[in-house]
Write an enzyme that holds these catalytic residues in place. Structure first.
Site, PDB file in Angstrom:
ATOM      1  N   THR A  23       0.842  -1.197   0.000  1.00 38.32           N
ATOM      2  CA  THR A  23       0.000   0.000   0.000  1.00 38.32           C
ATOM      3  C   THR A  23       0.878   1.248   0.000  1.00 38.32           C
ATOM      4  O   THR A  23       1.819   1.344   0.784  1.00 38.32           O
ATOM      5  CB  THR A  23      -0.935  -0.009   1.224  1.00 38.32           C
ATOM      6  OG1 THR A  23      -1.723  -1.189   1.147  1.00 38.32           O
ATOM      7  CG2 THR A  23      -1.827   1.217   1.257  1.00 38.32           C
ATOM      8  N   CYS A  69      26.461   6.524   8.388  1.00 44.23           N
ATOM      9  CA  CYS A  69      26.370   5.070   8.491  1.00 44.23           C
ATOM     10  C   CYS A  69      27.630   4.467   9.100  1.00 44.23           C
ATOM     11  O   CYS A  69      27.593   3.425   9.719  1.00 44.23           O
ATOM     12  CB  CYS A  69      26.144   4.451   7.117  1.00 44.23           C
ATOM     13  SG  CYS A  69      24.895   5.310   6.186  1.00 44.23           S
TER      14      CYS A  69
END
Ligand SMILES: *Cc1c(COP(=O)(O)O)cnc(C)c1O
Length: 387
Positions: free
Chosen positions: A235, A323
């Site tokens: 969705t 990161c």
């Protein structure tokens, strides 16, 4: 607080938030439902898609929404690799890619693909000859980022795409940092796949897109419903997509004026640091570099210590990429540029954006020299040299 970490993420634009709010509150319908109420969500998605497409000069049907830049990179690389598995299993990328690309390639290597990692020069730019020499009969993909998130180096994307085209090889570029800063036209660049992300251009987090040129086939990574023309099941993130569309619309409008304003601030910061602090090295090319990015090595000290001291002053920066921070490994980007280990440990990234002001820069230029001096005084490396 002074925020100088726009390459990690950007604050949301007020107009973007306003545009999103109705889709969080009132228009909650699933765009796949059939009643009229659902048409509003569907229409909003298609409207956003046309703004995203417009910013990169693509056709709306060529834009596939994802959960962000990371998913777009994964989709491009794995989706392409899986689709052409019987034609070849060789992929070319570079040593300075974002981890979303590098780790996708590492994964593919584990299951039998071969990866060539192109070197970069001291400015963080690849060598086109090495690219040409690396191409084999079984090469199915070249993936080279548009602009680097750590040092801001900009690759010769149009020339890379020419080489790929000549050899009939699909070319993917991670344009997450280029979007909103460089005027991108996928038609002009002639790339096949291009990754972008909303939260790097003042949109919400958790949404991005992959541009897939008409005719280029990929294996979907998500299986389920038929959303995004069967290319990306699940969705749709309606409010996120609406926000991303609005961020793209604003970005197109502000592109030129943002560059002028932010470049001035970055240059002032760079000049000020060069004047006030000895023993530094600015990383990346002088011109072939994003106008908002300033990556500097401060000799004899640790980037992490500078970052923490700046944080005490309410100034947000980054050492290495978000990161890799937290781990003691120096940045793979700086190491690939030939910067020695001990020097790359002392690197700090300032990345500016549209909400920064000259006062922010003045404040940094006031406190940074004092922090560096303090840290160097207690550094054994500095003492060995000057003590
Ligand atoms: C931020 C970034 C990504 C990841 O995008 P997300 O939307 O945060 O997943 C990928 N590539 C580059 C160059 C980036 O700067």
């Amino acid at each position: 607080m002074i925020y100088l970490d726009y390459n990690a993420t950007t604050p949301i634009d007020k107009l973007v938030l306003e545009k999103m709010t109705p889709y969080l509150k009132d228009f909650y319908s699933n765009p796949s439902s059939v009643y009229r109420f659902a048409q509003e969500s569907k229409r909003a998605i298609e409207n956003a898609r046309s703004y995203v497409a417009d910013l990169i000069s693509a056709d709306p049907e060529e834009v596939i929404f994802t959960s962000g830049g990371t998913e777009a990179d994964n989709f491009a690389i794995k989706g392409r690799a899986f689709f052409y598995q019987d034609k070849g299993n060789h992929i070319i990328t570079s040593k300075i890619e974002h981890h979303a690309v590098l780790k996708s390639c590492e994964f593919l290597k584990k299951i039998g693909f071969e990866i060539t990692y192109l070197d970069v020069d001291k400015y963080g730019i690849i060598d086109l000859n090495q690219l040409e020499e690396s191409i084999r009969n079984d090469t199915v993909l070249v993936s080279i980022m548009y602009a680097n998130n750590e040092v801001g180096s900009i690759q010769p994307i149009k020339n890379i795409s020419k080489i790929c085209n000549k050899n009939g090889i699909i070319f993917h570029t991670d344009a997450v940092q280029a979007l909103g800063k460089i005027d991108i036209s996928v038609k002009d660049l002639n790339v096949d796949l291009l990754s972008i992300s909303s939260h790097k251009i003042y949109g919400p987090k958790g949404v991005g897109a992959l541009y897939v040129k008409k005719g280029v086939k990929l294996i979907p990574l998500h299986h389920g419903g038929g959303q995004e023309r069967n290319m990306r099941a699940g969705t749709e993130n309606v409010p996120g997509i609406v926000g991303f569309g609005e961020a793209c619309r604003i970005s197109k409008e502000e592109l030129k004026e943002q560059e002028k304003k932010i470049r001035l601030l970055r240059d002032k910061l760079e000049e000020g640091i060069k004047q006030k602090i000895p023993d530094i090295k600015v990383n990346g090319h002088h011109d072939k570099r994003l106008y908002n990015t300033l990556n500097i090595c401060f000799k004899y000290i640790e980037g992490e210590s500078i970052l923490i001291n700046l944080d005490f002053e309410g100034i947000c920066t980054s050492s290495g990429s978000a990161c890799t921070s937290g781990s003691l490994e120096p940045s793979h980007v700086l190491l690939s540029m030939g910067i020695p280990h001990e020097l790359s440990h002392g690197s700090l990234r300032f990345s500016l954006g549209k909400f920064n002001t000259m006062r922010d820069i003045d404040r940094v230029l006031e406190v940074l020299p004092l922090i560096i001096e303090k840290l160097r005084k207690i550094s054994p490396f500095w003492q060995k040299k000057y003590g």
